[in-house]
Scaffold this motif. Structure first.
Motif, PDB file in Angstrom:
ATOM      1  N   ALA A   1     -10.259 -17.323  69.556  1.00 47.12           N
ATOM      2  CA  ALA A   1      -9.390 -18.335  70.181  1.00 47.12           C
ATOM      3  C   ALA A   1      -8.544 -18.993  69.108  1.00 47.12           C
ATOM      4  CB  ALA A   1     -10.229 -19.384  70.914  1.00 47.12           C
ATOM      5  N   LEU A   2      -7.468 -19.630  69.515  1.00 47.80           N
ATOM      6  CA  LEU A   2      -6.647 -20.377  68.569  1.00 47.80           C
ATOM      7  C   LEU A   2      -7.348 -21.683  68.207  1.00 47.80           C
ATOM      8  CD1 LEU A   2      -3.033 -19.979  70.019  1.00 47.80           C
ATOM      9  CD2 LEU A   2      -4.314 -18.479  68.472  1.00 47.80           C
ATOM     10  N   PRO A   3      -7.094 -22.214  67.012  1.00 50.54           N
ATOM     11  CA  PRO A   3      -7.724 -23.469  66.612  1.00 50.54           C
ATOM     12  C   PRO A   3      -7.449 -24.632  67.551  1.00 50.54           C
ATOM     13  CG  PRO A   3      -6.777 -22.375  64.707  1.00 50.54           C
ATOM     14  CD  PRO A   3      -6.307 -21.616  65.914  1.00 50.54           C
ATOM     15  N   ASN A   4      -6.278 -24.617  68.229  1.00 53.45           N
ATOM     16  CA  ASN A   4      -5.938 -25.713  69.142  1.00 53.45           C
ATOM     17  C   ASN A   4      -6.347 -25.437  70.586  1.00 53.45           C
ATOM     18  OD1 ASN A   4      -4.101 -23.749  69.804  1.00 53.45           O
ATOM     19  ND2 ASN A   4      -2.269 -25.029  69.574  1.00 53.45           N
ATOM     20  N   SER A   5      -7.085 -24.344  70.822  1.00 51.54           N
ATOM     21  CA  SER A   5      -7.553 -24.040  72.170  1.00 51.54           C
ATOM     22  C   SER A   5      -8.585 -25.068  72.626  1.00 51.54           C
ATOM     23  CB  SER A   5      -8.179 -22.639  72.199  1.00 51.54           C
ATOM     24  OG  SER A   5      -8.833 -22.391  73.426  1.00 51.54           O
TER      25      SER A   5
ATOM     26  N   LYS B   1     -10.020 -19.244  80.680  1.00 47.02           N
ATOM     27  CA  LYS B   1      -9.321 -17.986  80.915  1.00 47.02           C
ATOM     28  C   LYS B   1      -9.519 -17.108  79.695  1.00 47.02           C
ATOM     29  CE  LYS B   1      -5.621 -19.722  83.929  1.00 47.02           C
ATOM     30  NZ  LYS B   1      -4.133 -19.842  84.088  1.00 47.02           N
ATOM     31  N   VAL B   2     -10.060 -15.926  79.917  1.00 47.72           N
ATOM     32  CA  VAL B   2     -10.439 -15.066  78.805  1.00 47.72           C
ATOM     33  C   VAL B   2      -9.812 -13.679  78.977  1.00 47.72           C
ATOM     34  CG1 VAL B   2     -12.367 -14.044  77.536  1.00 47.72           C
ATOM     35  CG2 VAL B   2     -12.620 -16.307  78.564  1.00 47.72           C
ATOM     36  N   ALA B   3      -9.160 -13.192  77.936  1.00 44.96           N
ATOM     37  CA  ALA B   3      -8.564 -11.862  77.959  1.00 44.96           C
ATOM     38  C   ALA B   3      -9.616 -10.799  77.694  1.00 44.96           C
ATOM     39  CB  ALA B   3      -7.462 -11.765  76.909  1.00 44.96           C
ATOM     40  N   VAL B   4      -9.627  -9.755  78.532  1.00 48.33           N
ATOM     41  CA  VAL B   4     -10.444  -8.565  78.310  1.00 48.33           C
ATOM     42  C   VAL B   4      -9.551  -7.357  78.607  1.00 48.33           C
ATOM     43  CG1 VAL B   4     -12.657  -9.648  78.850  1.00 48.33           C
ATOM     44  CG2 VAL B   4     -11.312  -8.634  80.698  1.00 48.33           C
ATOM     45  N   THR B   5      -9.938  -6.188  78.145  1.00 48.96           N
ATOM     46  CA  THR B   5      -9.095  -5.015  78.366  1.00 48.96           C
ATOM     47  C   THR B   5      -8.924  -4.719  79.850  1.00 48.96           C
ATOM     48  OG1 THR B   5     -11.043  -3.620  78.066  1.00 48.96           O
ATOM     49  CG2 THR B   5      -9.619  -3.945  76.170  1.00 48.96           C
ATOM     50  N   ALA B   6      -9.990  -4.876  80.608  1.00 45.81           N
ATOM     51  CA  ALA B   6      -9.955  -4.676  82.062  1.00 45.81           C
ATOM     52  C   ALA B   6     -11.268  -5.187  82.630  1.00 45.81           C
ATOM     53  CB  ALA B   6      -9.749  -3.202  82.422  1.00 45.81           C
ATOM     54  N   ARG B   7     -11.294  -5.504  83.897  1.00 48.89           N
ATOM     55  CA  ARG B   7     -12.515  -5.934  84.555  1.00 48.89           C
ATOM     56  C   ARG B   7     -13.448  -4.755  84.741  1.00 48.89           C
ATOM     57  NH1 ARG B   7     -13.484 -10.514  86.894  1.00 48.89           N
ATOM     58  NH2 ARG B   7     -15.508  -9.818  86.123  1.00 48.89           N
TER      59      ARG B   7
ATOM     60  N   VAL C   1     -15.948 -18.154  84.563  1.00 51.22           N
ATOM     61  CA  VAL C   1     -14.908 -17.668  83.660  1.00 51.22           C
ATOM     62  C   VAL C   1     -13.862 -16.862  84.428  1.00 51.22           C
ATOM     63  CG1 VAL C   1     -14.449 -16.126  81.711  1.00 51.22           C
ATOM     64  CG2 VAL C   1     -16.426 -17.643  81.654  1.00 51.22           C
ATOM     65  N   LYS C   2     -12.605 -17.074  84.094  1.00 48.23           N
ATOM     66  CA  LYS C   2     -11.496 -16.350  84.723  1.00 48.23           C
ATOM     67  C   LYS C   2     -11.020 -15.270  83.749  1.00 48.23           C
ATOM     68  CE  LYS C   2     -10.042 -20.605  87.051  1.00 48.23           C
ATOM     69  NZ  LYS C   2     -11.099 -21.440  86.408  1.00 48.23           N
ATOM     70  N   PHE C   3     -11.339 -14.026  84.040  1.00 49.55           N
ATOM     71  CA  PHE C   3     -10.972 -12.920  83.162  1.00 49.55           C
ATOM     72  C   PHE C   3      -9.567 -12.420  83.484  1.00 49.55           C
ATOM     73  CE2 PHE C   3     -15.659 -12.660  82.927  1.00 49.55           C
ATOM     74  CZ  PHE C   3     -15.810 -12.672  81.547  1.00 49.55           C
ATOM     75  N   GLU C   4      -8.775 -12.209  82.427  1.00 50.92           N
ATOM     76  CA  GLU C   4      -7.422 -11.679  82.551  1.00 50.92           C
ATOM     77  C   GLU C   4      -7.377 -10.308  81.875  1.00 50.92           C
ATOM     78  OE1 GLU C   4      -4.918 -13.122  84.129  1.00 50.92           O
ATOM     79  OE2 GLU C   4      -5.888 -15.040  84.550  1.00 50.92           O
TER      80      GLU C   4
ATOM     81  N   LYS D   1      -1.792  -6.458  73.021  1.00 53.54           N
ATOM     82  CA  LYS D   1      -1.075  -7.640  73.486  1.00 53.54           C
ATOM     83  C   LYS D   1      -1.925  -8.910  73.441  1.00 53.54           C
ATOM     84  CE  LYS D   1       1.976  -4.978  76.539  1.00 53.54           C
ATOM     85  NZ  LYS D   1       2.475  -4.807  77.919  1.00 53.54           N
ATOM     86  N   THR D   2      -3.130  -8.798  72.884  1.00 45.85           N
ATOM     87  CA  THR D   2      -4.049  -9.942  72.864  1.00 45.85           C
ATOM     88  C   THR D   2      -3.495 -11.106  72.064  1.00 45.85           C
ATOM     89  OG1 THR D   2      -5.957  -8.479  73.124  1.00 45.85           O
ATOM     90  CG2 THR D   2      -6.380 -10.691  72.297  1.00 45.85           C
ATOM     91  N   ALA D   3      -2.970 -10.835  70.869  1.00 45.87           N
ATOM     92  CA  ALA D   3      -2.447 -11.916  70.025  1.00 45.87           C
ATOM     93  C   ALA D   3      -1.332 -12.664  70.737  1.00 45.87           C
ATOM     94  CB  ALA D   3      -1.957 -11.355  68.689  1.00 45.87           C
ATOM     95  N   ASP D   4      -0.438 -11.915  71.400  1.00 51.06           N
ATOM     96  CA  ASP D   4       0.668 -12.550  72.120  1.00 51.06           C
ATOM     97  C   ASP D   4       0.165 -13.385  73.302  1.00 51.06           C
ATOM     98  OD1 ASP D   4       2.480 -11.353  70.408  1.00 51.06           O
ATOM     99  OD2 ASP D   4       2.735  -9.595  71.696  1.00 51.06           O
ATOM    100  N   ALA D   5      -0.889 -12.905  73.975  1.00 52.58           N
ATOM    101  CA  ALA D   5      -1.447 -13.655  75.103  1.00 52.58           C
ATOM    102  C   ALA D   5      -2.038 -14.978  74.630  1.00 52.58           C
ATOM    103  CB  ALA D   5      -2.514 -12.822  75.808  1.00 52.58           C
ATOM    104  N   LEU D   6      -2.621 -14.985  73.442  1.00 53.34           N
ATOM    105  CA  LEU D   6      -3.181 -16.215  72.880  1.00 53.34           C
ATOM    106  C   LEU D   6      -2.074 -17.191  72.488  1.00 53.34           C
ATOM    107  CD1 LEU D   6      -5.988 -14.672  70.651  1.00 53.34           C
ATOM    108  CD2 LEU D   6      -6.367 -16.196  72.586  1.00 53.34           C
ATOM    109  N   THR D   7      -1.093 -16.716  71.748  1.00 54.42           N
ATOM    110  CA  THR D   7      -0.029 -17.617  71.291  1.00 54.42           C
ATOM    111  C   THR D   7       0.848 -18.091  72.443  1.00 54.42           C
ATOM    112  OG1 THR D   7       1.394 -15.715  70.768  1.00 54.42           O
ATOM    113  CG2 THR D   7       0.048 -16.622  68.980  1.00 54.42           C
ATOM    114  N   GLY D   8       0.954 -17.281  73.489  1.00 57.62           N
ATOM    115  CA  GLY D   8       1.769 -17.660  74.637  1.00 57.62           C
ATOM    116  C   GLY D   8       1.052 -18.548  75.627  1.00 57.62           C
ATOM    117  N   GLY D   9      -0.220 -18.859  75.369  1.00 62.19           N
ATOM    118  CA  GLY D   9      -0.974 -19.735  76.255  1.00 62.19           C
ATOM    119  C   GLY D   9      -1.418 -19.083  77.546  1.00 62.19           C
ATOM    120  N   GLN D  10      -1.342 -17.753  77.604  1.00 62.01           N
ATOM    121  CA  GLN D  10      -1.750 -17.043  78.812  1.00 62.01           C
ATOM    122  C   GLN D  10      -3.260 -17.111  79.023  1.00 62.01           C
ATOM    123  OE1 GLN D  10      -0.203 -13.051  78.913  1.00 62.01           O
ATOM    124  NE2 GLN D  10      -1.281 -12.499  80.812  1.00 62.01           N
TER     125      GLN D  10
END
Length: 345
Positions: free
Chosen positions: A147-151, A163-169, A191-194, A200-209
């Protein structure tokens, strides 16, 4: 997709060692190495005449394709009389679907889509899912949540409702996260899995997705470097320590019709695994070449554990965990799915 010839440069310099302990690499790529798509007359391979010499193999981008690519590079499939065309699938489910549709003879995937397909009878018309080779298991710090330090998520205790990114459910990624949360008393059902591809994980974190993300290498390093993420917790601990993560499978119909071909594939994969385990320096260039990471990332990556031989006791942990977390609702016996590993000759 690019074409090329299998190489043999390392074989003369390095001995093969017994399959054991650690390593793995995240590889991506879509290519045809070592021949054309046209069928050729069966050749003698290993302990029997091959029923089929040209195989289409579905691969993905997770962290355990080094043995496969080394086997391609060093001509181990060629030694067995096999010509391999490999195609990339975006997810384990898509890779398994290629077996069901006949678009692939053999598929790589994390284990959960294989067991999900078997529980749903997706390949019943083709004799079911048959596991033919192991690929990897989860070593320490190889499968983590970042996670980002400001998460708002500062530790595992903050994961409820995140909201947590995973490759797929219904893959090993969300299964490992859910198990670790349950072990630590966190409401995993909240937990809400995306579904977000690793690149694309890094971009999803920085974009607040998402608030946090599951990652393996080299994407752990990628999220650290590109997004400034930090590792929150390891998911390969406690009940999931050293759990099998991915492997290779075919259909029962194909296995029954092509036993010598499957045995030849198994032997080539064993040799590729042995070579990958013998020297990490052989793996790192493949990270650079196929995953397009820089050399520093390749050197820093915490690697999974290579495997090649299927162990029923180890593998049974996966469908049992899937049933515990309601991914499947039936009991599966992996002994009914495993094709015995052909001995090296």
């Amino acid at each position: 997709m690019p074409n090329g010839s299998t190489g043999r440069g390392l074989r003369s310099r390095l001995p093969l060692v017994a399959t054991a302990l650690t390593l793995v690499t995240t590889l991506s790529g879509c290519g045809l190495l070592g021949g054309s798509d046209d069928e050729t007359e069966p050749q003698s391979g290993g302990d029997g005449k091959l029923e089929k010499t040209n195989l289409t193999v579905s691969i993905m981008t997770p962290t355990d394709l080094a043995p496969f690519h080394l086997a391609m590079q060093e001509g181990f499939f060629e030694d067995e009389g096999l010509t391999i065309k490999y195609v990339e699938a975006p997810s384990g489910g898509e890779s398994v679907a290629k077996l069901a549709s006949g678009d692939a003879d053999i598929s790589y995937s994390s284990y959960t889509p294989f067991f999900l397909a078997e529980s749903q009878g997706a390949l019943n018309g083709k004799g079911g899912v048959k596991l033919i080779a192991d690929a990897s298991s989860a070593g320490p710090d190889s499968c983590v949540v970042v996670a980002l330090p400001n998460s708002k998520v500062k530790s595992i205790k903050d994961m409820a409702g995140a909201k947590v990114a995973v490759t797929a459910r219904k893959t090993i990624s969300d299964l490992l996260v859910m198990s670790t949360l349950k072990t630590n008393g966190v409401d995993w059902k909240s937990v809400k899995f995306e579904s977000i591809p690793f690149p694309k994980t890094a971009d999803a974190l920085t974009g607040g997705q998402v608030d946090a993300a599951f990652a393996t290498e080299p994407f752990i390093q990628d999220t650290h470097k590109r997004a400034g993420a930090v590792t929150l917790f390891d998911t390969a601990v406690g009940p999931t320590a050293n759990i099998p993560t991915a492997g290779w499978a075919s259909s029962g119909e194909f296995v029954e019709a092509n036993p010598n071909t499957i045995a030849a594939f198994q032997r080539a994969m064993q040799r590729g695994t042995d070579l990958a385990l013998s020297d990490r320096s052989l793996v790192e260039p493949l990270l650079v070449k196929f995953s397009k990471v820089d050399e520093e990332t390749a050197k820093l990556a915490t690697l999974l554990t290579f495997q090649s031989k299927l162990d029923p006791a180890r593998l049974q942990r996966v469908p049992d965990l899937m049933k515990e977390f309601e991914v499947i609702n039936t009991d599966l016996d992996v002994n009914d799915m495993i094709v015995p590993t052909a001995p090296l000759t």
